[in-house]
Design an enzyme around this catalytic site. Sequence first.
Site, PDB file in Angstrom:
ATOM      1  N   ASP A 162       0.927  -1.189  -0.131  1.00  0.00           N
ATOM      2  CA  ASP A 162      -0.092  -0.031  -0.042  1.00  0.00           C
ATOM      3  C   ASP A 162       0.744   1.167   0.035  1.00  0.00           C
ATOM      4  O   ASP A 162       1.818   1.360   0.823  1.00  0.00           O
ATOM      5  CB  ASP A 162      -0.680   0.046   1.470  1.00  0.00           C
ATOM      6  CG  ASP A 162      -1.986   0.714   1.093  1.00  0.00           C
ATOM      7  OD1 ASP A 162      -2.129   1.725   0.476  1.00  0.00           O
ATOM      8  OD2 ASP A 162      -3.153   0.365   1.743  1.00  0.00           O
ATOM      9  N   ASP A 181      -2.766   4.857  -2.643  1.00  0.00           N
ATOM     10  CA  ASP A 181      -3.883   5.637  -1.685  1.00  0.00           C
ATOM     11  C   ASP A 181      -4.283   7.018  -2.142  1.00  0.00           C
ATOM     12  O   ASP A 181      -3.235   7.610  -2.730  1.00  0.00           O
ATOM     13  CB  ASP A 181      -3.405   5.677  -0.335  1.00  0.00           C
ATOM     14  CG  ASP A 181      -4.392   6.140   0.641  1.00  0.00           C
ATOM     15  OD1 ASP A 181      -5.403   5.535   0.861  1.00  0.00           O
ATOM     16  OD2 ASP A 181      -4.223   7.206   1.258  1.00  0.00           O
ATOM     17  N   GLU A 195      -6.429   3.798  -5.672  1.00  0.00           N
ATOM     18  CA  GLU A 195      -7.681   4.418  -5.069  1.00  0.00           C
ATOM     19  C   GLU A 195      -8.105   5.967  -5.513  1.00  0.00           C
ATOM     20  O   GLU A 195      -7.277   6.807  -5.265  1.00  0.00           O
ATOM     21  CB  GLU A 195      -7.588   4.470  -3.295  1.00  0.00           C
ATOM     22  CG  GLU A 195      -8.842   4.831  -2.741  1.00  0.00           C
ATOM     23  CD  GLU A 195      -8.593   5.284  -1.403  1.00  0.00           C
ATOM     24  OE1 GLU A 195      -9.575   5.112  -0.422  1.00  0.00           O
ATOM     25  OE2 GLU A 195      -7.586   5.914  -0.937  1.00  0.00           O
ATOM     26  N   HIS A 251     -10.609  -1.636   4.548  1.00  0.00           N
ATOM     27  CA  HIS A 251     -10.520  -1.051   6.060  1.00  0.00           C
ATOM     28  C   HIS A 251     -11.102   0.352   6.008  1.00  0.00           C
ATOM     29  O   HIS A 251     -11.252   0.831   7.132  1.00  0.00           O
ATOM     30  CB  HIS A 251      -9.015  -0.872   6.069  1.00  0.00           C
ATOM     31  CG  HIS A 251      -8.338   0.204   5.249  1.00  0.00           C
ATOM     32  ND1 HIS A 251      -7.944  -0.321   3.903  1.00  0.00           N
ATOM     33  CD2 HIS A 251      -7.896   1.362   5.360  1.00  0.00           C
ATOM     34  CE1 HIS A 251      -7.673   0.823   3.195  1.00  0.00           C
ATOM     35  NE2 HIS A 251      -7.506   1.879   3.993  1.00  0.00           N
ATOM     36  N   ASP A 252     -11.786   0.895   5.213  1.00  0.00           N
ATOM     37  CA  ASP A 252     -12.372   2.266   5.244  1.00  0.00           C
ATOM     38  C   ASP A 252     -14.096   2.098   5.351  1.00  0.00           C
ATOM     39  O   ASP A 252     -14.647   3.070   5.393  1.00  0.00           O
ATOM     40  CB  ASP A 252     -12.170   3.207   4.254  1.00  0.00           C
ATOM     41  CG  ASP A 252     -10.904   3.821   4.317  1.00  0.00           C
ATOM     42  OD1 ASP A 252     -10.473   3.909   5.626  1.00  0.00           O
ATOM     43  OD2 ASP A 252     -10.068   4.072   3.227  1.00  0.00           O
TER      44      ASP A 252
END
Length: 550
Positions: A100, A202, A254, A319-320
């Site tokens: 990530d 990200d 993302e 995770h969000d």
Amino acid sequence: MKHEKDWYKNLVIYQIYPRSFKDGNNDGIGDLKGMTEKLDYLKELGINAIWMSPVYASPNVDNGYDISDYFSIMEEFGTMEDWEAFRDGAHKRGIAIIMDLVLNHTSDQHIWFRESRKSRSNPYADYYVWRDPAPDGSAPTNWMSVFGESAWEYVPERDQYYLHLFAKEQPDLNWDNPEAREKILDIVRFWNEKGVDGYRIDAISYLDKGLDGRSNDAELYGTNACVNLEGTHRYIKEMTAKTMAPDNLMTVGEVNINSPQDAMDYASAASGEFNMSIAFVPPIVEIQTWSPEKLKRDLKQDYEVLKEDGWWARFFSNHDKPRQVSLYGNDSTYWKESAKMLACYLHTLPGTPFIYQGEELGMTNVAYSSIEEYDDIDTRNFYKTMLDQGAAPEEALAESQRISRDNSRTPMQWDASDHAGFSEKEPWLGVNPNYRDINAVSQLQDESSIFRFYQKLIALRREHPVMVQGDLTLRCPEEGPVIAYTRSHEATTWLAVHNFSDQEQIYEAEGITLTPDPPVILSNYDAHNRVFKDGNPVLRPYETILFQLG
């Protein structure tokens, strides 16, 4: 590591949130040793790639998404030697490693920023986005950060403000600076040399800030004002061409998708940006707007946009977001049925499926009894904002429980022992109280478990090209809770039918004729109770059926 072109299409990717996966040294925090310890579990599940949320050195203001040193491992997670042992263990089992990357911003503790804030003339002065105050001394624009504060922070040493689209401890990097940009690419090259197989990147839609007049200053949130600008696409193309494309490393960004063109720009092969994209949708928006009808509309549009020249990242959880069985399914009466239905829907779509840790067990949302039990900065800010707007504490807590990112961050439920087998010590975040009923050990012993259902889906994908290469045709009405489609490849056609409701539904196939009692490849209910009415299957609550038509 060199890979074949398009190898990412054959992946099933498992996302690990390291703090919550497995504690290997019993300090209450998940770590790399714990992750290595559970590689055989992941191998048994059948996945062939792991995306790990950030493990770099970080003050943890935003749980690792504020990086202070890209070349070191967070002490809580272990050492670089621990990371290398995890890499080697994964590769030995045929599992690729997806890191990530956070490249829009760093931590304010990063050496670049600590130097940059000292003066306007030091070597790092232009590595971040600095602007003079407005004539009255206030912030340069009215932009707000994602976390609800001004997106600008004043630094007296420079008599300037720096931009932070996220927390004030996450200053935005200045991608317009060629020297800074090359240093950023050096981060990617470092991890390439370490043997990484790909990257999830990200918050990558905001690299070009457009502060020269191209951004929309009328927008309150800076992420809206400077999203998807031309320079962002230019920088992504440069990064991909120089660091990722030569070895066919897997890339998923993302990003913000506000139009079909955005989807093409980020995830078509011709664009030269990412193999696929993850569209960011705030949890509260997802909760308020999702429906089976919307899923059908989005599926049809996404497929048509990218079917000729792109690919899809398929996921319900990360995770969000809240836990998928709590949001899209039914985590009480039809917990097992709806968890399996969601899995079958996702894994029978075109694209690369992502599994978020615990999803394969049907882990559910948690409801802590007070806001003090929540760790997530976004949840705490949301709660405070609701109170400031006049909400009662009970109402603010209930809404915070629904939208909290901590729903997906509770420790992994390995067994029924204390702390769910995650650790021998009190975990950093409270374990969901239902761990004695929902855990890995019990499901590994149960051939009808959610885990075993995921295992079957992954095996089907590995064994049948139609799951990866087949085209898609919707076979259901636009209205109603039933989503159905065919996947066809060469002489093989499968029909997937899913009931997104807690009521029986009669499925009338559109554009195809079902033979009486057609062969069933997989279902989440016993076949002997299946009912057909006038040749049409009567779907039980949250039933999913994968038929073989040819």
